[in-house]
Design a protein around this motif. Structure first.
Motif, PDB file in Angstrom:
ATOM      1  N   GLU A  38       0.824  -1.205   0.000  1.00 46.28           N
ATOM      2  CA  GLU A  38       0.000   0.000   0.000  1.00 46.28           C
ATOM      3  C   GLU A  38       0.859   1.256   0.000  1.00 46.28           C
ATOM      4  O   GLU A  38       0.545   2.242  -0.682  1.00 46.28           O
ATOM      5  CB  GLU A  38      -0.936   0.001   1.217  1.00 46.28           C
ATOM      6  CG  GLU A  38      -2.083  -0.985   1.097  1.00 46.28           C
ATOM      7  CD  GLU A  38      -3.230  -0.645   2.028  1.00 46.28           C
ATOM      8  OE1 GLU A  38      -3.663   0.519   2.043  1.00 46.28           O
ATOM      9  OE2 GLU A  38      -3.682  -1.542   2.769  1.00 46.28           O
ATOM     10  N   ILE A  39       1.944   1.238   0.758  1.00 43.88           N
ATOM     11  CA  ILE A  39       2.828   2.408   0.803  1.00 43.88           C
ATOM     12  C   ILE A  39       3.475   2.632  -0.562  1.00 43.88           C
ATOM     13  O   ILE A  39       3.625   3.772  -1.015  1.00 43.88           O
ATOM     14  CB  ILE A  39       3.886   2.234   1.904  1.00 43.88           C
ATOM     15  CG1 ILE A  39       3.227   2.281   3.276  1.00 43.88           C
ATOM     16  CG2 ILE A  39       4.960   3.317   1.823  1.00 43.88           C
ATOM     17  CD1 ILE A  39       4.145   2.006   4.425  1.00 43.88           C
ATOM     18  N   LYS A  40       3.864   1.548  -1.244  1.00 45.98           N
ATOM     19  CA  LYS A  40       4.434   1.692  -2.589  1.00 45.98           C
ATOM     20  C   LYS A  40       3.400   2.261  -3.554  1.00 45.98           C
ATOM     21  O   LYS A  40       3.739   3.049  -4.453  1.00 45.98           O
ATOM     22  CB  LYS A  40       4.932   0.337  -3.081  1.00 45.98           C
ATOM     23  CG  LYS A  40       6.204  -0.123  -2.383  1.00 45.98           C
ATOM     24  CD  LYS A  40       6.646  -1.486  -2.891  1.00 45.98           C
ATOM     25  CE  LYS A  40       7.941  -1.916  -2.195  1.00 45.98           C
ATOM     26  NZ  LYS A  40       8.355  -3.278  -2.629  1.00 45.98           N
ATOM     27  N   GLU A  41       2.134   1.861  -3.395  1.00 44.56           N
ATOM     28  CA  GLU A  41       1.080   2.412  -4.240  1.00 44.56           C
ATOM     29  C   GLU A  41       0.883   3.903  -3.971  1.00 44.56           C
ATOM     30  O   GLU A  41       0.587   4.676  -4.894  1.00 44.56           O
ATOM     31  CB  GLU A  41      -0.226   1.650  -4.017  1.00 44.56           C
ATOM     32  CG  GLU A  41      -0.193   0.225  -4.559  1.00 44.56           C
ATOM     33  CD  GLU A  41      -1.466  -0.534  -4.247  1.00 44.56           C
ATOM     34  OE1 GLU A  41      -2.312   0.016  -3.505  1.00 44.56           O
ATOM     35  OE2 GLU A  41      -1.612  -1.677  -4.734  1.00 44.56           O
ATOM     36  N   ILE A  42       1.047   4.302  -2.701  1.00 40.91           N
ATOM     37  CA  ILE A  42       0.966   5.729  -2.369  1.00 40.91           C
ATOM     38  C   ILE A  42       2.111   6.479  -3.042  1.00 40.91           C
ATOM     39  O   ILE A  42       1.935   7.565  -3.596  1.00 40.91           O
ATOM     40  CB  ILE A  42       1.001   5.925  -0.837  1.00 40.91           C
ATOM     41  CG1 ILE A  42      -0.272   5.367  -0.205  1.00 40.91           C
ATOM     42  CG2 ILE A  42       1.158   7.402  -0.483  1.00 40.91           C
ATOM     43  CD1 ILE A  42      -0.257   5.351   1.309  1.00 40.91           C
ATOM     44  N   GLU A  43       3.310   5.890  -3.007  1.00 40.76           N
ATOM     45  CA  GLU A  43       4.463   6.516  -3.665  1.00 40.76           C
ATOM     46  C   GLU A  43       4.238   6.661  -5.164  1.00 40.76           C
ATOM     47  O   GLU A  43       4.651   7.653  -5.769  1.00 40.76           O
ATOM     48  CB  GLU A  43       5.724   5.676  -3.430  1.00 40.76           C
ATOM     49  CG  GLU A  43       6.214   5.697  -2.000  1.00 40.76           C
ATOM     50  CD  GLU A  43       7.442   4.831  -1.813  1.00 40.76           C
ATOM     51  OE1 GLU A  43       7.755   4.060  -2.731  1.00 40.76           O
ATOM     52  OE2 GLU A  43       8.077   4.945  -0.768  1.00 40.76           O
ATOM     53  N   ALA A  44       3.612   5.634  -5.764  1.00 37.63           N
ATOM     54  CA  ALA A  44       3.382   5.659  -7.208  1.00 37.63           C
ATOM     55  C   ALA A  44       2.202   6.544  -7.597  1.00 37.63           C
ATOM     56  O   ALA A  44       1.928   6.718  -8.786  1.00 37.63           O
ATOM     57  CB  ALA A  44       3.145   4.233  -7.719  1.00 37.63           C
ATOM     58  N   GLY A  45       1.493   7.103  -6.603  1.00 37.93           N
ATOM     59  CA  GLY A  45       0.368   7.978  -6.881  1.00 37.93           C
ATOM     60  C   GLY A  45      -0.923   7.247  -7.155  1.00 37.93           C
ATOM     61  O   GLY A  45      -1.899   7.863  -7.600  1.00 37.93           O
ATOM     62  N   ASP A  77      -1.320   6.304  12.230  1.00 37.48           N
ATOM     63  CA  ASP A  77      -0.290   7.346  12.195  1.00 37.48           C
ATOM     64  C   ASP A  77       0.090   7.715  10.764  1.00 37.48           C
ATOM     65  O   ASP A  77       0.281   8.890  10.439  1.00 37.48           O
ATOM     66  CB  ASP A  77       0.953   6.886  12.965  1.00 37.48           C
ATOM     67  CG  ASP A  77       0.699   6.791  14.461  1.00 37.48           C
ATOM     68  OD1 ASP A  77      -0.282   7.389  14.921  1.00 37.48           O
ATOM     69  OD2 ASP A  77       1.478   6.105  15.152  1.00 37.48           O
ATOM     70  N   LEU A  78       0.204   6.704   9.896  1.00 39.76           N
ATOM     71  CA  LEU A  78       0.539   6.976   8.503  1.00 39.76           C
ATOM     72  C   LEU A  78      -0.553   7.792   7.820  1.00 39.76           C
ATOM     73  O   LEU A  78      -0.281   8.740   7.078  1.00 39.76           O
ATOM     74  CB  LEU A  78       0.758   5.666   7.749  1.00 39.76           C
ATOM     75  CG  LEU A  78       2.060   4.923   8.046  1.00 39.76           C
ATOM     76  CD1 LEU A  78       2.067   3.565   7.347  1.00 39.76           C
ATOM     77  CD2 LEU A  78       3.271   5.726   7.613  1.00 39.76           C
ATOM     78  N   ASN A  79      -1.803   7.429   8.077  1.00 38.77           N
ATOM     79  CA  ASN A  79      -2.906   8.175   7.472  1.00 38.77           C
ATOM     80  C   ASN A  79      -2.967   9.606   7.989  1.00 38.77           C
ATOM     81  O   ASN A  79      -3.247  10.540   7.230  1.00 38.77           O
ATOM     82  CB  ASN A  79      -4.234   7.457   7.726  1.00 38.77           C
ATOM     83  CG  ASN A  79      -4.408   6.226   6.855  1.00 38.77           C
ATOM     84  OD1 ASN A  79      -3.867   6.157   5.751  1.00 38.77           O
ATOM     85  ND2 ASN A  79      -5.144   5.239   7.334  1.00 38.77           N
ATOM     86  N   LEU A  80      -2.716   9.773   9.299  1.00 43.11           N
ATOM     87  CA  LEU A  80      -2.687  11.133   9.854  1.00 43.11           C
ATOM     88  C   LEU A  80      -1.570  11.954   9.214  1.00 43.11           C
ATOM     89  O   LEU A  80      -1.748  13.138   8.899  1.00 43.11           O
ATOM     90  CB  LEU A  80      -2.498  11.072  11.372  1.00 43.11           C
ATOM     91  CG  LEU A  80      -3.716  10.617  12.189  1.00 43.11           C
ATOM     92  CD1 LEU A  80      -3.340  10.469  13.662  1.00 43.11           C
ATOM     93  CD2 LEU A  80      -4.860  11.617  12.039  1.00 43.11           C
ATOM     94  N   LEU A  81      -0.409  11.317   9.024  1.00 45.78           N
ATOM     95  CA  LEU A  81       0.714  12.012   8.397  1.00 45.78           C
ATOM     96  C   LEU A  81       0.375  12.408   6.964  1.00 45.78           C
ATOM     97  O   LEU A  81       0.654  13.543   6.536  1.00 45.78           O
ATOM     98  CB  LEU A  81       1.946  11.110   8.421  1.00 45.78           C
ATOM     99  CG  LEU A  81       3.197  11.642   7.709  1.00 45.78           C
ATOM    100  CD1 LEU A  81       3.675  12.924   8.366  1.00 45.78           C
ATOM    101  CD2 LEU A  81       4.304  10.598   7.726  1.00 45.78           C
TER     102      LEU A  81
END
Length: 446
Positions: free
Chosen positions: A202-209, A228-232
């Protein structure tokens, strides 16, 4: 973004598996083997004691001495080539031995044990190991009694043979257990690592937009990390939107006075016009940099080849009179982990400078590095950049060329952008004879 705990989890998994297979199971094997051998020794003692008391019960007390029946109850003592033997001594004289001891030749050592006290120990006679149980008894009655020593022997090789068969069986089952345990542990590790792998994906998908927040279902241990990640992400997005709104207002406020100045009589002065152009270029660059993702912690992957092709198409039109020969080489799937606008700014300035300086050739090469890194190289066949002038080329406002266009901020812009992405910019001599500008983004993540 690589999840650090996932890497350390794999290391821990491997260590636990190696520990179980290399340390735990062998230790268990030797412990069980030792315990089994001790139980064999104890069983041997009990068996010899049973034979001993059976012999004592069958002793016939005669006036001329001690007698024994022709056949005794214990079958092991009646069988030739048996591994169990019985001997009876009076003093140092052997007065009876079992049929199994017909071919036995031993000279037992007599201790000064008191009558009624048994002695069980491991002995060696003529290089052969035995387990020996001895007991001195007084036979008869108060008026007429005789003292006799009963000695029972069992070859240690019989115990070792049993031990060998047990170890063979134990090795087989230990191997089966090792395979089963390794399989179960591997399944357990894979099952336990699945949430981390999903989070990493999921984090890689966030990086890829392709995703804006972490939305998967995770165990209790990872829920706080997810929140915490979502809040950030939400906080960063809100901050970015505020920056963009503020910068839009700032751009509007600055553009209007600049437009007035450029249309005023003051702009007719060449030096004043140049300074106004420089101010305008720097404002546009800094506003664009602040509004884009150059400083984002969540960088998007941008394919490099389409960006370079679009820039080259534009440069062919701009410099069509020079008839420049462009050579472009790009590795498959080479990507820039950052904003598309920043990549265009970097390549646009480098290629534009190369087109200005070249005689007829410009070479662009893109190669992939480890950890998603990328290496960008732009070379030309122009006069090159003297080594003592390369530092000045990256200083804002300084120019080494004599071109009509430009304000001395292009390479400074490139340097700032490269530094903002923690990259490295090197100016060198190219194989074409001119200058080579090499930019490396290693994209190392902790």
């Amino acid at each position: 973004m690589v999840i650090g705990p996932q890497i350390s989890l794999k290391i821990r998994q491997g260590f636990i598996l190696v520990f179980v297979l290399v340390v735990a199971l062998p230790s268990l094997f030797f412990s069980i083997g030792r315990a089994y051998y001790d139980s064999l020794v104890e069983a041997t003692r009990n068996t010899l004691e049973a034979h001993l008391y059976s012999l004592i019960s069958e002793v016939e007390f005669l006036d001329e001495g001690i007698g024994m029946p022709r056949s005794i109850l214990a079958p092991e003592l009646n069988r030739l080539n048996s591994d169990t033997y019985a001997l009876i001594y009076q003093g140092n004289e052997l007065i009876w031995y079992s049929e199994s001891a017909v071919n036995l030749s031993v000279s037992p050592e007599f201790s000064d044990a008191q009558a009624g006290n048994s002695d069980f120990r491991r002995v060696e006679y003529q290089g052969v190991a035995y387990w020996q149980l001895s007991l001195t008894v007084i036979l008869g009655n108060a008026e007429h009694s005789q003292q006799a020593r009963f000695i029972l022997l069992k070859q240690n090789s019989a115990l070792l043979a049993q031990m060998g068969r047990f170890r063979d069986t134990l090795v087989t089952w230990m191997l089966i257990m090792g395979i089963v345990i390794a399989g179960l542990m591997a399944l357990g590790f894979i099952w336990n690592a699945r949430p981390l792998q999903r989070l990493d994906k999921e984090i890689k998908e966030i990086e890829a937009g392709n995703r804006e927040r972490v939305s998967g279902l995770y165990p209790v241990e990872l829920r706080n990390i997810k929140l915490d990640l979502n809040l950030l992400l939400e906080s960063q997005q809100r901050q970015k939107e505020r920056y963009r709104a503020s910068l839009s207002d700032l751009a509007h406020a600055l553009k209007t006075p600049l437009a007035v100045l450029k249309s005023s009589p003051l702009a007719n002065d060449v030096d004043a016009q140049e300074q106004l152009d420089r101010i305008n270029a720097m404002i546009e660059h800094q506003l664009k940099r602040a509004a884009t993702g150059a400083s984002d912690a969540w960088k998007k992957q941008t394919e490099i080849e389409p960006i370079v092709q679009s820039i080259l198409n534009a440069m062919r039109k701009v410099y069509h009179q020079k008839d420049i020969e462009f050579t472009f080489s790009c590795e498959e799937k080479a990507a820039f982990l950052g904003d598309k606008t920043d990549l265009m700014e970097i390549f646009g300035n480098l290629i534009d400078n190369a087109c200005k300086a070249c005689a007829s050739k410009v070479d662009i090469t893109v190669t992939r590095l480890q950890n998603k890194g990328v290496r960008l190289s732009v070379s030309d066949d122009g006069p090159g950049v003297p080594e003592d002038k390369r530092e000045d080329l990256l200083t804002r406002g300084k120019r080494l060329d004599t071109y009509e266009a430009g304000h001395g901020v292009g390479m400074a812009i490139v340097s700032d952008l490269v530094n903002s992405y923690h990259g490295n910019l090197v100016i060198d001599q190219s194989g074409l004879g001119g200058a080579e500008f090499v930019v490396e983004f290693k994209n190392e993540k902790n």
